[in-house]
Enzyme design. Structure first.
Site, mmCIF file in Angstrom:
data_model
loop_
_atom_site.group_PDB
_atom_site.id
_atom_site.type_symbol
_atom_site.label_atom_id
_atom_site.label_comp_id
_atom_site.label_asym_id
_atom_site.label_seq_id
_atom_site.Cartn_x
_atom_site.Cartn_y
_atom_site.Cartn_z
ATOM 1 N N GLY A 1 92.675 59.649 67.109
ATOM 2 C CA GLY A 1 93.858 58.826 67.370
ATOM 3 C C GLY A 1 93.764 57.518 66.607
ATOM 4 N N GLU B 1 98.668 52.124 57.760
ATOM 5 C CA GLU B 1 99.006 53.542 57.803
ATOM 6 C C GLU B 1 100.503 53.702 58.099
ATOM 7 O OE1 GLU B 1 96.711 55.512 60.814
ATOM 8 O OE2 GLU B 1 96.498 57.301 59.581
ATOM 9 N N GLU C 1 87.607 60.134 65.309
ATOM 10 C CA GLU C 1 88.396 60.372 64.090
ATOM 11 C C GLU C 1 89.589 59.439 64.183
ATOM 12 O OE1 GLU C 1 87.632 62.227 61.662
ATOM 13 O OE2 GLU C 1 86.102 63.531 62.507
ATOM 14 N N LEU C 2 89.572 58.379 63.376
ATOM 15 C CA LEU C 2 90.598 57.341 63.547
ATOM 16 C C LEU C 2 91.594 57.352 62.383
ATOM 17 C CD1 LEU C 2 88.119 54.668 64.917
ATOM 18 C CD2 LEU C 2 89.402 56.398 66.169
ATOM 19 N N CYS D 1 96.521 62.022 59.293
ATOM 20 C CA CYS D 1 95.634 60.884 58.998
ATOM 21 C C CYS D 1 95.016 60.970 57.601
ATOM 22 C CB CYS D 1 94.570 60.736 60.069
ATOM 23 S SG CYS D 1 93.759 62.278 60.451
ATOM 24 N N LYS E 1 92.155 65.720 77.524
ATOM 25 C CA LYS E 1 93.417 64.994 77.726
ATOM 26 C C LYS E 1 94.212 65.079 76.434
ATOM 27 C CE LYS E 1 95.134 61.098 76.921
ATOM 28 N NZ LYS E 1 96.527 61.558 76.738
ATOM 29 N N PRO E 2 95.280 65.897 76.413
ATOM 30 C CA PRO E 2 96.059 66.008 75.185
ATOM 31 C C PRO E 2 97.028 64.839 75.058
ATOM 32 C CG PRO E 2 97.025 67.403 76.876
ATOM 33 C CD PRO E 2 95.826 66.719 77.512
ATOM 34 N N ALA E 3 97.694 64.743 73.921
ATOM 35 C CA ALA E 3 98.680 63.668 73.737
ATOM 36 C C ALA E 3 99.863 63.908 74.663
ATOM 37 C CB ALA E 3 99.148 63.655 72.285
ATOM 38 N N TRP F 1 99.010 63.921 68.881
ATOM 39 C CA TRP F 1 100.176 64.821 68.848
ATOM 40 C C TRP F 1 100.422 65.424 67.467
ATOM 41 C CZ3 TRP F 1 103.061 62.808 65.062
ATOM 42 C CH2 TRP F 1 102.941 61.429 64.827
ATOM 43 N N ASN F 2 99.782 64.915 66.418
ATOM 44 C CA ASN F 2 100.198 65.379 65.081
ATOM 45 C C ASN F 2 99.719 66.794 64.753
ATOM 46 O OD1 ASN F 2 97.594 64.439 64.820
ATOM 47 N ND2 ASN F 2 97.901 63.548 62.795
HETATM 48 P P1 ADP Z 1 99.325 57.272 68.603
HETATM 49 O O1 ADP Z 1 99.844 55.877 68.645
HETATM 50 O O2 ADP Z 1 99.406 57.896 67.279
HETATM 51 O O3 ADP Z 1 99.865 58.143 69.684
HETATM 52 P P2 ADP Z 1 96.956 56.796 70.148
HETATM 53 O O4 ADP Z 1 95.608 56.374 69.700
HETATM 54 O O5 ADP Z 1 97.716 55.873 71.025
HETATM 55 O O6 ADP Z 1 97.747 57.145 68.826
HETATM 56 O O7 ADP Z 1 96.887 58.204 70.898
HETATM 57 C C1 ADP Z 1 95.936 59.217 70.645
HETATM 58 C C2 ADP Z 1 95.476 59.789 71.969
HETATM 59 O O8 ADP Z 1 94.825 58.743 72.696
HETATM 60 C C3 ADP Z 1 96.606 60.288 72.874
HETATM 61 O O9 ADP Z 1 96.147 61.403 73.612
HETATM 62 C C4 ADP Z 1 96.827 59.097 73.794
HETATM 63 O O10 ADP Z 1 97.424 59.442 75.034
HETATM 64 C C5 ADP Z 1 95.395 58.640 73.993
HETATM 65 N N1 ADP Z 1 95.268 57.250 74.467
HETATM 66 C C6 ADP Z 1 96.050 56.191 74.201
HETATM 67 N N2 ADP Z 1 95.594 55.091 74.840
HETATM 68 C C7 ADP Z 1 94.492 55.462 75.539
HETATM 69 C C8 ADP Z 1 93.571 54.789 76.411
HETATM 70 N N3 ADP Z 1 93.688 53.490 76.700
HETATM 71 N N4 ADP Z 1 92.554 55.511 76.941
HETATM 72 C C9 ADP Z 1 92.413 56.802 76.662
HETATM 73 N N5 ADP Z 1 93.236 57.501 75.854
HETATM 74 C C10 ADP Z 1 94.275 56.844 75.294
#
Ligand code: ADP
Length: 481
Positions: A229, A384, A251-252, A285, A176-178, A152-153
């Site tokens: 994410g 972080e 990209e973590l 990030c 799949k967006p946030a 989402w950032n």
């Molecule tokens: P944040 O906590 O900053 O939102 P996330 O890693 O949870 O970071 O989220 C980044 C992306 O990964 C979002 O689109 C989120 O919906 C997705 N996401 C979170 N959990 C899962 C999962 N188990 N499988 C696939 N995508 C996921």
């Protein structure tokens, strides 16, 4: 801005859908007011989207790079033309100041443009054979269906940074967006459709992250997952990808150190650190998470930085002059405050800020904060923060500060501020980070490889390196008479 109270948010094979009985409300993080509802898709929709993307592979991948390029060019143009409206939508769902949002949209368009140019440059190789009766060719082939998961950032640029190189390479995509920011994703899909992208080449599924993720992981047709994410989700995807030996691009998280040497230009360095930390309210990030300042200039630098921080204007991103918007949600605000409290309990001194913002908006705002007297046992020095706090430590030896900077599980970005070229080269070579900014805190650009080392990720986004993630090398060995 006129947004309907329900938005069709699932795009499969060129057809927009909503799901009446399963929806998710999207909120404006500045006011906590609802903006609209989108579909809460799951396994079924994700599987259908993957099927559509797989069906679209032959015709899309067999087009010439030049043909694919034309569509990406057009999409980039359309995005630039509409940047103000798209920026407003982005601010509405994400909170960042409108000027930053419009800048992000233009940056997102720049990725489409760069990969429009790269689409016709997927060169292969001719290898001089050691055997006269052979000819050896290396042909780059698109890897296939790509599952893209975005955060989402940066709701706009994180999407084009992934899908533009994928499309240029000849891959098809399920995005799949946030959950917090689907509206920018929907707009990008509409732009691609208007630019002439054939049905099924990019598909969008909003909804249950775990279910959609599982579909991508379990379906053999998805050959690559590109994810930005958290490190925790990245590790999970990596583990689960082993079942079908899927390729990953990750990209973590990051924990960027910024080092201000005694030979830095103090005014310039303070402005740059300010930009690095407070752009997008610290929810980046690659933003500075810890600041090391040489002890001989620590007082002068901290005074200068504090002056600048005190001038930052907090508010709704849609108001003119706002520089700091809200944090994305309650969880984010709680984490920022936990880092502050932990540091203060362990002896940190609050130079400025240090509390949730007491303004007239309901969202989760936080005062821009500087901490001194910071020690390594504080959470903020290794985790972080993703918020507007800068912890400052001082140092007096170059080797010591490089060692401290490298002492992290993360390895995304690091910054150094110095006017001494020898030092700039020497220290940038020693920093264990995928990206080093020397008197530069905005290194992300479409033409260069962005990506971390260690637990910050695998693979690159941007540049020709970014496109090669989506290509597989096929070796053809030809025997001739
Ligand atoms: P944040 O906590 O900053 O939102 P996330 O890693 O949870 O970071 O989220 C980044 C992306 O990964 C979002 O689109 C989120 O919906 C997705 N996401 C979170 N959990 C899962 C999962 N188990 N499988 C696939 N995508 C996921």
């Amino acid at each position: 801005m006129n947004i309907e109270n329900q938005t069709k948010s699932i795009l499969i094979d060129g057809v927009w859908r909503d799901i009446e009985e399963r929806t998710e409300t999207i909120y404006n993080p500045a006011t906590l007011e609802p903006i609209t509802k989108v579909a809460y898709g799951g396994r079924q929709e994700a599987d259908e989207a993957i099927q559509a993307a797989a069906k679209a592979i032959p015709s899309w991948s067999e087009m010439t790079g030049r043909e694919r390029s034309g569509i990406l060019y057009k999409a980039s143009e359309l995005m630039n033309e509409d940047a103000e409206r798209l920026g407003e939508i982005l601010t509405l769902e994400q909170g960042k100041p409108l000027s930053e949002a419009i800048g992000e949209v233009k940056g997102a368009a720049a990725f489409l443009l760069w990969y429009a140019e790269e689409a016709s440059r997927g060169y292969g190789e001719w290898i001089p054979p050691s055997n006269k009766s052979k000819r050896l060719l290396v042909i780059p082939k698109p890897i296939g269906v790509v599952g893209a998961i975005t955060p989402w950032n940066f709701p706009s640029s994180m999407i084009t940074r992934k899908i533009a190189p994928a499309l240029a390479a000849g891959c098809t995509v399920v995005l799949k967006p946030a959950p917090e920011t689907p509206l920018s994703a929907i707009e990008i899909m509409k732009i691609l459709q208007r630019a002439g992208l054939p049905d099924g080449v990019v598909n969008l599924v909003t909804g249950d992250a775990e279910e959609i993720g599982k579909a991508m992981l379990e379906n053999k047709d998805v050959r690559l997952i590109t994810f930005t994410g958290s490190t925790a989700v990245g590790k999970y995807l990596m583990q689960e990808s082993a079942k079908h030996v899927k390729k990953l691009s990750l990209e973590l998280g990051g924990h960027a150190p910024s080092i201000v040497f005694e030979d830095a230009d103090i005014e310039k360095a303070a402005t740059l650190v300010l930009g690095s930390k407070f752009r997008n309210n610290g929810q980046t990030c690659i933003c500075t998470n810890r600041l090391y300042v040489h002890e001989s200039i620590a007082e002068a630098f901290t005074t200068k930085l504090t002056e600048k921080v005190n001038e930052l204007k907090i508010g709704s991103g849609l108001e003119e002059d706002t520089q700091l918007g809200p944090l994305i949600n309650k969880k984010a605000a709680e984490k920022v405050h936990a880092h502050l409290e932990d540091a203060v309990n362990k002896g940190a001194e609050v130079v400025c800020g240090g509390a949730p913002w007491d303004g007239d908006l309901k969202g989760y705002f936080y005062e821009p904060t500087i901490l001194s007297n910071v020690t390594n046992d504080m959470m903020i020095m290794s985790e972080e923060t993703f918020g507007p706090i800068i912890p400052i430590q001082t140092f007096n030896d170059e080797d010591d500060v490089i060692r401290a900077a490298n002492d992290s599980d993360y390895g995304l970005a690091a910054y150094i501020f110095t006017e001494n070229t020898n030092r700039a080269i020497r220290t940038s070579e020693k920093l264990d980070y995928g990206i080093v900014g020397v008197n530069d805190v905005f290194p992300a650009t479409p033409e260069a490889p962005f990506g971390g080392i260690k637990q910050s990720g695998i693979g690159k986004e941007g540049g020709h390196h970014g496109m090669s993630e989506f290509l597989e090398e096929k070796f053809v060995s030809i025997g001739i008479d």
